[in-house]
Design a protein around this motif. Structure first.
Motif, PDB file in Angstrom:
ATOM      1  N   ILE A  22      17.335   5.641  -6.424  1.00 10.14           N
ATOM      2  CA  ILE A  22      17.636   4.304  -6.935  1.00 10.14           C
ATOM      3  C   ILE A  22      18.117   3.480  -5.752  1.00 10.14           C
ATOM      4  N   GLU A  23      17.369   2.438  -5.415  1.00 11.19           N
ATOM      5  CA  GLU A  23      17.715   1.663  -4.234  1.00 11.19           C
ATOM      6  C   GLU A  23      17.627   0.154  -4.491  1.00 11.19           C
ATOM      7  N   GLU A  24      18.117  -0.593  -3.544  1.00 14.07           N
ATOM      8  CA  GLU A  24      18.167  -2.044  -3.622  1.00 14.07           C
ATOM      9  C   GLU A  24      16.779  -2.654  -3.823  1.00 14.07           C
ATOM     10  N   PHE A  25      16.706  -3.626  -4.712  1.00 16.45           N
ATOM     11  CA  PHE A  25      15.467  -4.373  -4.916  1.00 16.45           C
ATOM     12  C   PHE A  25      15.392  -5.506  -3.888  1.00 16.45           C
ATOM     13  N   ILE A  26      14.295  -5.560  -3.146  1.00 13.84           N
ATOM     14  CA  ILE A  26      14.105  -6.578  -2.115  1.00 13.84           C
ATOM     15  C   ILE A  26      13.131  -7.628  -2.645  1.00 13.84           C
ATOM     16  N   SER A  27      13.584  -8.862  -2.710  1.00 15.37           N
ATOM     17  CA  SER A  27      12.734  -9.961  -3.164  1.00 15.37           C
ATOM     18  C   SER A  27      12.020 -10.577  -1.965  1.00 15.37           C
ATOM     19  N   GLY A  28      10.704 -10.627  -2.034  1.00 14.42           N
ATOM     20  CA  GLY A  28       9.932 -11.177  -0.933  1.00 14.42           C
ATOM     21  C   GLY A  28       8.494 -10.705  -1.005  1.00 14.42           C
ATOM     22  N   CYS A  29       7.841 -10.621   0.140  1.00 20.84           N
ATOM     23  CA  CYS A  29       6.466 -10.129   0.201  1.00 20.84           C
ATOM     24  C   CYS A  29       6.360  -9.140   1.356  1.00 20.84           C
ATOM     25  N   SER A  30       5.279  -8.402   1.382  1.00 19.03           N
ATOM     26  CA  SER A  30       5.085  -7.443   2.471  1.00 19.03           C
ATOM     27  C   SER A  30       4.460  -8.138   3.678  1.00 19.03           C
TER      28      SER A  30
ATOM     29  N   ASP B  81      12.851 -13.441   1.070  1.00 23.33           N
ATOM     30  CA  ASP B  81      12.769 -14.879   0.804  1.00 23.33           C
ATOM     31  C   ASP B  81      13.486 -15.697   1.873  1.00 23.33           C
ATOM     32  N   HIS B  82      14.384 -15.035   2.636  1.00 22.26           N
ATOM     33  CA  HIS B  82      15.108 -15.703   3.719  1.00 22.26           C
ATOM     34  C   HIS B  82      14.471 -15.420   5.080  1.00 22.26           C
TER      35      HIS B  82
END
Length: 225
Positions: free
Chosen positions: A65-73, A123-124
């Protein structure tokens, strides 16, 4: 946890929501892994790697279970040709800082599967290196890798039984990564070609000595003596 989205059914990667907190995480069910590396990442989180919140082993599999990263590859950006010389330098510089951290563990952690789909751009516009299931600890006593893991085209020669994985193994893959990114540019700066060639030298000892040296080359800086 309850599953809210399937990221990759074949590789058993899901977005899940914690029933009590409502917070979303990534859940991965791994068949190939080194549990000690996930324990190290959980106990010693580093910037640029998803935070590991929990993991448990059952029936020869590891659920993480790990952090969800918002963005794109980075793969998405390459396919869309959404890259400039400055963004390439930025992404490579941040990647060098991430690999520098994992390589500074004692013993060093070698990712062994650095490729565009395993590099997230948030996203940053920050870089996050994901998927450590192929990772291993570096051992100077090992003459060659006993298990051949990695992605064809990105894996260094030593991953195919020609030697033992080391930090230079990841540097090789970063050279391949840079090569894919600069193909997007209409004009490839000569210094990028030189960096790629040195990263991808067949002999590990002829590649960059460490992530700091590669970082300096990317930033076009001279190393201090």
């Amino acid at each position: 946890y309850e599953t809210v989205h399937i990221i990759n059914q074949r590789h058993k990667v899901y977005i899940v929501r914690h029933k009590e907190s409502g917070r979303c995480f990534v859940m991965k069910i791994l068949d190939v892994y080194n549990i000690d590396i996930y324990r190290q990442l959980k106990d010693h989180p580093i910037v640029g790697v998803p935070r590991v919140f929990d993991f448990y082993e059952s029936d020869g599999q590891l659920t993480v279970i790990e952090e969800f990263i918002s963005g794109c590859s980075l793969k998405d950006k390459i396919e869309r040709a959404d890259l400039s010389e400055s963004s390439i330098s930025h992404y490579m510089s941040e990647l060098c800082m991430i690999t520098g951290q994992i390589h500074s563990f004692r013993p060093p952690v070698i990712h062994r599967d650095i490729k565009p789909s395993n590099v997230m751009i948030t996203d940053h516009d920050d870089v996050v290196l994901i998927d450590f299931n192929a990772a291993k600890y570096y051992s100077s006593d090992s003459s060659e890798d006993t298990v051949l893991l990695g992605t064809p085209g990105y894996a260094a020669p030593e991953q195919y039984g020609f030697g033992s994985s080391s930090p230079q193994t990841d540097i090789y893959a970063m050279g391949v990564l840079l090569k894919e990114m600069v193909y997007v540019l209409k004009f490839v700066p000569e210094r990028y070609t030189q960096i790629i060639n040195r990263c991808m030298t067949l002999e590990p000892s002829e590649r960059y000595a460490d992530d700091n040296e590669l970082y300096a080359a990317i930033c076009n800086r001279k190393m201090s003596v």
